[in-house]
Structure formats: C-alpha cells, structure tokens
Write a protein that holds these residues in place. Structure first.
Motif, mmCIF file in Angstrom:
data_model
loop_
_atom_site.group_PDB
_atom_site.id
_atom_site.type_symbol
_atom_site.label_atom_id
_atom_site.label_comp_id
_atom_site.label_asym_id
_atom_site.label_seq_id
_atom_site.Cartn_x
_atom_site.Cartn_y
_atom_site.Cartn_z
ATOM 1 N N ASP A 64 0.835 -1.212 0.000
ATOM 2 C CA ASP A 64 0.000 0.000 0.000
ATOM 3 C C ASP A 64 0.870 1.263 0.000
ATOM 4 O OD1 ASP A 64 -2.342 -1.435 -0.076
ATOM 5 O OD2 ASP A 64 -2.526 -1.557 2.097
ATOM 6 N N LEU A 65 1.955 1.205 0.763
ATOM 7 C CA LEU A 65 2.862 2.349 0.777
ATOM 8 C C LEU A 65 3.435 2.605 -0.621
ATOM 9 C CD1 LEU A 65 4.540 4.261 2.876
ATOM 10 C CD2 LEU A 65 6.408 2.704 2.270
ATOM 11 N N GLY A 66 3.842 1.546 -1.280
ATOM 12 C CA GLY A 66 4.416 1.675 -2.619
ATOM 13 C C GLY A 66 3.419 2.271 -3.601
ATOM 14 N N ALA A 67 2.177 1.823 -3.502
ATOM 15 C CA ALA A 67 1.140 2.331 -4.409
ATOM 16 C C ALA A 67 0.883 3.810 -4.131
ATOM 17 C CB ALA A 67 -0.136 1.512 -4.248
ATOM 18 N N ALA A 68 0.818 4.183 -2.849
ATOM 19 C CA ALA A 68 0.612 5.595 -2.486
ATOM 20 C C ALA A 68 1.795 6.436 -2.958
ATOM 21 C CB ALA A 68 0.451 5.718 -0.965
ATOM 22 N N PHE A 69 2.986 5.890 -2.790
ATOM 23 C CA PHE A 69 4.211 6.575 -3.199
ATOM 24 C C PHE A 69 4.179 6.868 -4.699
ATOM 25 C CE2 PHE A 69 8.615 6.305 -4.755
ATOM 26 C CZ PHE A 69 9.213 7.274 -3.987
ATOM 27 N N GLN A 70 3.713 5.899 -5.468
ATOM 28 C CA GLN A 70 3.681 6.066 -6.925
ATOM 29 C C GLN A 70 2.700 7.167 -7.324
ATOM 30 O OE1 GLN A 70 5.755 4.316 -9.162
ATOM 31 N NE2 GLN A 70 5.002 6.049 -10.345
ATOM 32 N N ILE A 71 1.510 7.148 -6.705
ATOM 33 C CA ILE A 71 0.527 8.199 -7.019
ATOM 34 C C ILE A 71 1.088 9.558 -6.612
ATOM 35 C CG2 ILE A 71 -1.780 9.091 -6.519
ATOM 36 C CD1 ILE A 71 -2.695 6.214 -6.074
ATOM 37 N N ALA A 72 1.715 9.610 -5.421
ATOM 38 C CA ALA A 72 2.278 10.876 -4.957
ATOM 39 C C ALA A 72 3.337 11.380 -5.936
ATOM 40 C CB ALA A 72 2.885 10.691 -3.563
#
Lengths: 299, 299
Positions: free
Chosen positions: B217-225
């Motif tokens: 989830d962190l990785g996915a949020a990081f990518q959107i950010a």
C-alpha cells in the motif's frame, strides 16, 4: 570409451537442459509476453551447453538427483545466455548474428534485449534459491554465492570490462593480462560449472576443489582452442565468421605466442585438467574425454 | 512524534546505507577499476533511500542486528540503482541527468553503464548469500529468492517491459493495466524492502505478511504521490524536471482519474498501509510517519 560416447552424452545433456529451460522460463503469456519471448529466444535451442554438461557430469560423480542438477545447469546457462545478449548489443560488440540466428536486439529491439538479459540474470538466482533445487538451504545459498561471484564485478563483468578497455587502448596485452582477462570473462563461470555438482552433492572439500581445478584448466584450454579455431578453421567448419580476432586486433594467446606454442600450451592444460580427476574413478571418464575434445573439435 | 523525527531518522539511515555501500562495493583498484568506479558512482551518495529505510525499520521491529539489516538494505539499493542505470540508457528512457548528476552512460559510456548495471545486480546477490548477512543459510536463501523475484521477469523487469510497450502502443491504459504496470515496475521491490526485515528476524508469518501488505500500500501511495508531484510541483521544488509524464503521454493514475480523485486514492492507501501495522507497537511509529510523509512530500 569411443569418442562417440561423449558426443552422444553431450547431445543428450543438451536436450535435457533445453527441456529444463523450457519449463523454468516464464511461458509466453500475458501482457509481458514479449519479454518472456526474448528470454526464451536467448536461451532455448542453441549452443553446445558446455557449462550445463559440466554441471551434470560433476553432479553425477556424487549421485546427485538429475532433476536438481538440471536446475543448476539451466541457471548457469541463463547467466551465460544473458551475457551473450548484452555482449552482442550495439554499444558492446555490436553483433547481428549469434549461432546463425539474429541476435536478440535484432530479432526484438535493443531495449527488450537489455531487459531480457537483466531478467535472465534475476531468474537464474530465483531458480537456484527455490526449494526444488536442494532441500538444504545451505546448498542453495552457496550455489547463489558462487554463481553471483563468477558473474559479477570480479568475474564475468570484470572480464568484459578488461576486454573493452583492451580494445579501446589499442595496445597489445602481455600474457599475464590476457590470462587475467580470459580467467574473468569466461574462466570463472566454467570453473563454477565444474564445481557446482560438488556443492550439490556436499562433496568433501578436496573433491570439490579438484573439480574446480579441473574446470579452471579445461576453461583455459577451451579458450585457447577457441582462438586457434578462429585463426585456422574455415567459417563453414566453425559455423560462424572466423579470422575475426586478427582483424579486430584482439589480444589472444594465439596472437602472442603463435599457433604452435599456443597449441602446446592447450595440450599441457588438457593433461593438467585430467590430472585433477585422479581421485575420481571411471565415472569421470566423460570429463576426461571432454578435456581431449575441447582441443580436438573443429567447431 | 514530531515530523522532524522521521526526517532525522531517514537522514541517519541514508548515511549508514551509504557507508555500507562504500564498504560492500569493490574499491576502485586494479585493471577493472573503471567498472568499479561506475558501480560506485551509480550507488553511492544519492536518493532518499526509501527502500533501504524500509529494510532497517522492518528489521528493527524484530531486534535484528543493524549490521545485517544494512547489508540487505545495501543489496536492495544496488538492485534499485542498477535498474535506474539501465532505464536511463539511450535505448530505454534516454535520460542525461539523474538526481542532478550526469547519468552513468553520460559520465562513463554506454558499454560501461550496461556492464556496471549487470555487475551491480550480481553483486547484490553475492552480498545476500554471504554468511555475514545471517548465520542461518535458510534466511539467506529466502532473501535471494524474494529479491530475485521482485527484480525479475515477474517483477521490475516485467513492469519496465509494460511501460515500454505502453509508450510504443501510444494507446491509453486503463486503471487495471496501470496498476499492474506500477505494481511490477516499482511495487514489488518496495514490498520486499518492507518484508525483508521480517525474513531477517524470522518473524511469524502473520507479521511478515503484515509488513509486506504495508509495503504494497505504501508503494502504491508513493507512486501516485510521485505522479501528483510530477503534475503539480515546480522543477525547483521537485529537484528534477516536472510535467514530463503529461508531455510523454505517460499513463498515470493522475492522468486517468484527475488530481483530486488520485489524491483521495493516495490518502486511502496511506490509511490502509497504517492499518497493516496494528499488530505492531510504538516501535513502528516511524513506519506510520513514513506513510504520511510519502503523500505530503514536495520532493
């Protein structure tokens, strides 16, 4: 044993290694299929499988399960194949043909070739690290350690760097420098191929070391034989363009010592390689024949 | 805990990871020195070390020795660095600058960049497989298996292939396809970075899985950010050229959903990531803060 025995055993090994590669590489399915296709194109159906054959014969000395040995043979062939894909790139040797087929960057494109090489290297380590390779994780970790060292900065990659530097410098290398280049570029991986069966079989250190030493001398003889072949065989015999080394001004022992002395040195190495097998019985006869074969072959 | 705590902890981790890389990478000596120089240039002294920080914090949950965690953090950063070196090549994204410095193929040459990337990948696995990483070979083999999978055809390399295919096709990807691309290209490695500490600490399966899910989830949020940053920040704030995605017609969730919905989705993922840490105590506070940080950062 007649020479035909070795030829048949090598053909059988090449067939089995190909089958293992077909099974272990990702099938050409899903949105990433072009990557998987390039990986399979680079690996399947080509070459003598010298490295894989060494793994299988080494493993046979210690009664290792064929299925385990085939996984390790396939992993080493993946690393070998990846190195060829990257060596053939325009920025490196810029070759259009490999074993009579278009190179990967010609059959696909440059970006796919870079990626396929990268993915083949990762995948080789996945195969080694998976439980199916050996029930003992210590064996799996040791295989990874040895293969990654043989492929890494102080192995294959280091040797390729020396090769590029030598070409750029356009100054002749001496015998020591050529030896270092070849030991790193092709020697380390052949050495480990011979040693790997002993790791799989948890062989006593002395026998493991004997196989490694056998692989070292065999690899060195193989390299000289390759250079002699390049200097003397017709392209038809060799199945690839010959005389390339002299044209490229490539540093080889043949260029440095001349054909006769190079041939003598290869013969000495072959004898020496067989000497390392003295502690092994008849089971190692194919390895002994392989030593003779590497300097007798015409292709 | 104040946000400054996270910033300080990340800076400290980045410093220690850099020291570990300096020690673990071959020194610039001997005839292969240019290769070693390129490897060090690619790895040392750059980036937020998000992946390495995740390893260190994950490992801290289980009282793993810092020296062991640093080796794994360094190995993952080597793989990350190699992927950047190859992604920047002319045949791939053709970038001249990375973190404000000339890319490896600009500072050296293309052949050296290809080789340095290859050697970094091998070397990462050597580091993991060596005894210093963990006394239990089962742990070492498991680390190799996970990292090689995250980097390989069904991980990072597969994701880069999808990215190239999407650009070549010039047709918009849907949300599912974008998700798959990003999960493979950057997600898998971040996921494993979060999970690695649990492998080192031989954590119970539930806790190991919780860290993996946190990383996902962190990785996915990081990518959107990252995509939001590209769309909104000035180049000065971001420290690199921005607006590149829109110009390149690159498929991102921001392009597909618009800024507001993308931002909402990132916030949802951040909450979800922190939820996976419910089974951890105060020791996981830096990881919780990291979740908030990834969508608040301006660079």
């Amino acid at each position: 044993m007649p020479a035909a025995t070795l030829t048949a055993a090598m053909a059988q090994a090449a067939y089995e290694i190909d089958e293992a590669l077909k099974m272990l590489l990702p099938p050409e399915e899903g949105p990433e299929a072009p990557l998987f296709a390039a990986m399979r194109y680079a690996c399947i159906g080509g070459g003598k499988r010298l490295r894989g054959f060494l793994v299988l014969e080494g493993a046979r000395q210690f009664g290792v399960a064929r299925s385990a040995a085939l996984r390790v043979a396939a992993a080493i062939e993946m690393v070998h194949a990846y190195s060829l894909v990257h060596d053939d790139l325009p920025a490196m040797d810029d070759d259009d043909l490999r074993r009579g087929k278009p190179t990967v960057h010609k059959a696909f494109d440059e970006a796919t070739a870079i990626l396929a090489g990268d993915a083949l290297q990762s995948h080789a380590f996945t195969v080694l690290a998976e439980e199916d390779t050996h029930s003992d994780p210590g064996v799996r970790a040791e295989l990874v350690r040895c293969l990654s060292k043989a492929a890494g900065p102080r192995g294959m990659c280091g040797g390729q760097m020396l090769d590029m530097l030598a070409e750029a410098a356009n100054a002749p290398l001496d015998e020591v420098a050529i030896g270092r280049l070849q030991t790193l570029k092709t020697g380390k991986l052949i050495e480990f191929s011979a040693e790997a069966g002993a790791v799989l079989g948890k062989a006593p250190a002395a026998l493991r070391h004997a196989l490694l030493a056998y692989g070292r001398d065999l690899g060195a003889a193989f390299q000289i034989a390759d250079d002699i072949l390049d200097a003397t065989a017709t392209a038809e015999e060799a199945g690839k363009a010959t005389g390339k080394d002299a044209v490229a001004g490539k540093a080889t022992l043949v260029g440095l010592l001349g054909l006769d002395r190079a041939r003598l040195q290869a013969e000495r190495l072959v004898l020496q390689s067989k000497g390392h097998l003295d502690g092994f019985g008849e089971r190692a006869d194919l390895l002994r024949m392989l030593s003779d074969f590497v300097i007798e072959r015409r292709s």
